[in-house]
Design an enzyme around this catalytic site. Structure first.
Site, PDB file in Angstrom:
ATOM      1  N   HIS B  37       0.835  -1.206   0.000  1.00  0.00           N
ATOM      2  CA  HIS B  37       0.000   0.000   0.000  1.00  0.00           C
ATOM      3  C   HIS B  37       0.868   1.253   0.000  1.00  0.00           C
ATOM      4  O   HIS B  37       0.626   2.191  -0.756  1.00  0.00           O
ATOM      5  CB  HIS B  37      -0.934   0.017   1.217  1.00  0.00           C
ATOM      6  CG  HIS B  37      -2.211  -0.731   0.989  1.00  0.00           C
ATOM      7  ND1 HIS B  37      -2.276  -2.102   1.017  1.00  0.00           N
ATOM      8  CD2 HIS B  37      -3.466  -0.303   0.720  1.00  0.00           C
ATOM      9  CE1 HIS B  37      -3.524  -2.477   0.779  1.00  0.00           C
ATOM     10  NE2 HIS B  37      -4.263  -1.405   0.597  1.00  0.00           N
ATOM     11  N   LYS B 103     -10.589  -9.253   5.616  1.00  0.00           N
ATOM     12  CA  LYS B 103     -11.341  -9.813   6.736  1.00  0.00           C
ATOM     13  C   LYS B 103     -11.318  -8.819   7.889  1.00  0.00           C
ATOM     14  O   LYS B 103     -10.403  -7.993   7.991  1.00  0.00           O
ATOM     15  CB  LYS B 103     -10.752 -11.143   7.190  1.00  0.00           C
ATOM     16  CG  LYS B 103      -9.418 -11.016   7.900  1.00  0.00           C
ATOM     17  CD  LYS B 103      -9.052 -12.292   8.601  1.00  0.00           C
ATOM     18  CE  LYS B 103      -7.636 -12.265   9.144  1.00  0.00           C
ATOM     19  NZ  LYS B 103      -7.546 -11.712  10.498  1.00  0.00           N
TER      20      LYS B 103
END
Lengths: 284, 174
Positions: B37, B103
């Protein structure tokens, strides 16, 4: 050969979820009513089967390999045991395969083989006799991130333990892959409480502490955690934890340390025994 | 009943989804964790990102990979904890990303009006790998290592739950 046996124990741990854990997951599936909770538990049970049938890691986070060794001081296999553990870790990373999870803290460089400074983690305990028993616990990062230490005042006592655990589990929600198994260590100082908490995860699901008073607290806390309603993967449901395990040590009169280790549903473990004649048993 | 979607996703694909819907996703997904990221945002700021994230789906995942037969095979590939990536969420969504798979959930705010968060079951990596048909490419493997590299994966009928929808509804924390 010793290295082969350790590789086998690692493979067993990451590809087969122990029977006691699977049966607790099946019970949880039957108990849940919401479609979302059942979606998650059904996926978990399918993944367990695929891992077992294909001998592949059930979860991609094959964790930090942690070994608990109870070494009989008269065993002829003590010398070289640490080297064998490191060698087995390297081989298992290639052969199982495992995900390489050992990263340099300064530059973020991955060692590529799950070894590095102090990893794999080995906890040594010297005991009388000539047998060596060891456990391997591949501990995932997502659940480990929810682990915590509380230095309670003695006045807060066991009510404080419950409050701390419930707050932490609520705050973590779906992050540690519930339904979780909680390892809790009480007493002994900051370091020992966390170490006991991790060791507690080696006990089978459903197996209570042999001290009835502690066993009672385990059962109460399990019920309270499940009443939080976090549910499988934090999307609501009746099962937030499969079990709660508490281990205790005597404490300093001024201190009431509580170590909490959060373990995801994939409570992976395997055991190995080296007998004095060189015979080796591996089991789960 | 499951909604079938194929990447790249358009605005209309995601705006109609509701928390609790099941989606079977096919097409390309890009794995990305913490380091990836940071790298994506750095390169995008310099307009040097080597792939286009418009309509793309990002998968918070660090797979177990086996090398062989001249390529890579995904062995186990479940989602990692998404909350760690909250700090990059606004930046990543501003690149046109239309779906995030992970998740544990994320801050719902930035999803409003443009993107959905899909959940897959944590720990069920061996099952997720069944939906991954092919590794198309891997970026930054040497610098970031296997778990943190960007794996460009072809998936087919990957069964996902819409956990945060573009209206801001969420399955978490109810």
């Amino acid at each position: 050969m010793l290295v082969d046996a350790i590789v086998e124990a690692i493979r067993l741990a990451v590809t087969r979820i122990p029977d006691d854990v699977v049966s607790a997951l099946r019970k949880a599936y039957e108990r849940e009513e919401s479609g979302v909770a059942r979606f998650n538990l059904e996926n978990i049970l399918k993944a367990v089967e695929i891992g077992r049938d294909g001998s592949i890691p059930v979860c991609q986070d094959t964790g930090t390999l942690t070994f608990f060794v109870r070494a009989g001081v008269e065993s002829p296999y003590l010398r070289g045991l640490e080297g064998a553990i490191v060698e087995a870790t390297r081989r298992a990373t290639r052969e199982v395969p495992l995900r390489p999870n050992a990263v340099d803290v300064l530059n973020g460089k991955n060692s590529g083989d799950n070894t590095g400074l102090f990893v794999p983690v080995v906890h040594w305990e010297l005991v009388e006799g000539s047998e060596i028993e060891m456990a391997v616990l591949p501990k995932g990062g997502g659940s480990e991130n929810c682990s915590a230490l509380a230095m309670l005042t003695p006045g807060e006592g066991w009510e404080g333990v419950k409050r701390f655990v419930l707050e932490r589990v609520r705050e973590c929600g779906g992050k540690p892959c519930p339904p979780v198994i909680l390892g809790i260590g009480v007493g002994g100082g900051a370091d020992l409480s966390l170490s006991l908490a991790k060791r507690a995860l080696l006990r089978r699901v459903g197996e209570r502490n042999s001290d009835g008073r502690i066993a009672e607290i385990e059962a109460e806390l399990l019920e309270e955690v499940n009443s939080l309603g976090i549910g499988p993967m934090g999307m609501g449901g009746k099962t937030t934890a499969l079990d709660v395990k508490i281990e205790v040590a005597h404490r300093h009169p001024a201190s009431f340390p509580v170590g909490l280790i959060v373990q995801c549903w994939a409570n992976r473990r395997a055991f190995l025994r080296i007998k004095p004649d060189g015979g080796i048993e591996v089991w789960q | 009943m499951a909604v079938r979607l194929r990447t790249p996703l358009g605005e209309e694909d995601v705006l109609n989804l509701r928390a609790g819907d099941v989606v079977h996703l096919s097409g390309t997904v890009y794995t990305a964790r913490d380091s990836a990221h940071r790298r994506i945002l750095e390169l995008a700021a310099r307009r040097e990102l080597p792939f286009d994230l418009d309509g793309a789906v990002i998968y918070h995942c660090g797979p177990v990979i086996r090398k062989g037969g001249g390529g890579y095979e995904v062995v186990s590939a479940g989602p990692t904890t998404s909350a760690r990536m909250n700090r990059y969420l606004e930046g990543i969504l501003s690149l046109g990303v239309r779906g995030i798979i992970g998740k544990g959930g994320m801050n719902p705010g930035p999803f409003k009006g443009r993107t959905v968060y899909f959940a897959f079951t944590g720990g069920a990596g061996s099952l997720a790998a069944k939906s991954i048909k092919n590794v198309r490419e891997v970026l930054w493997l040497d610098e970031l290592g296997t778990p943190e590299a960007v794996w460009v994966l072809e998936v087919e009928d990957f069964p996902l739950l819409v956990a945060i929808d573009a209206n801001g509804s969420s399955l978490y924390g109810r």
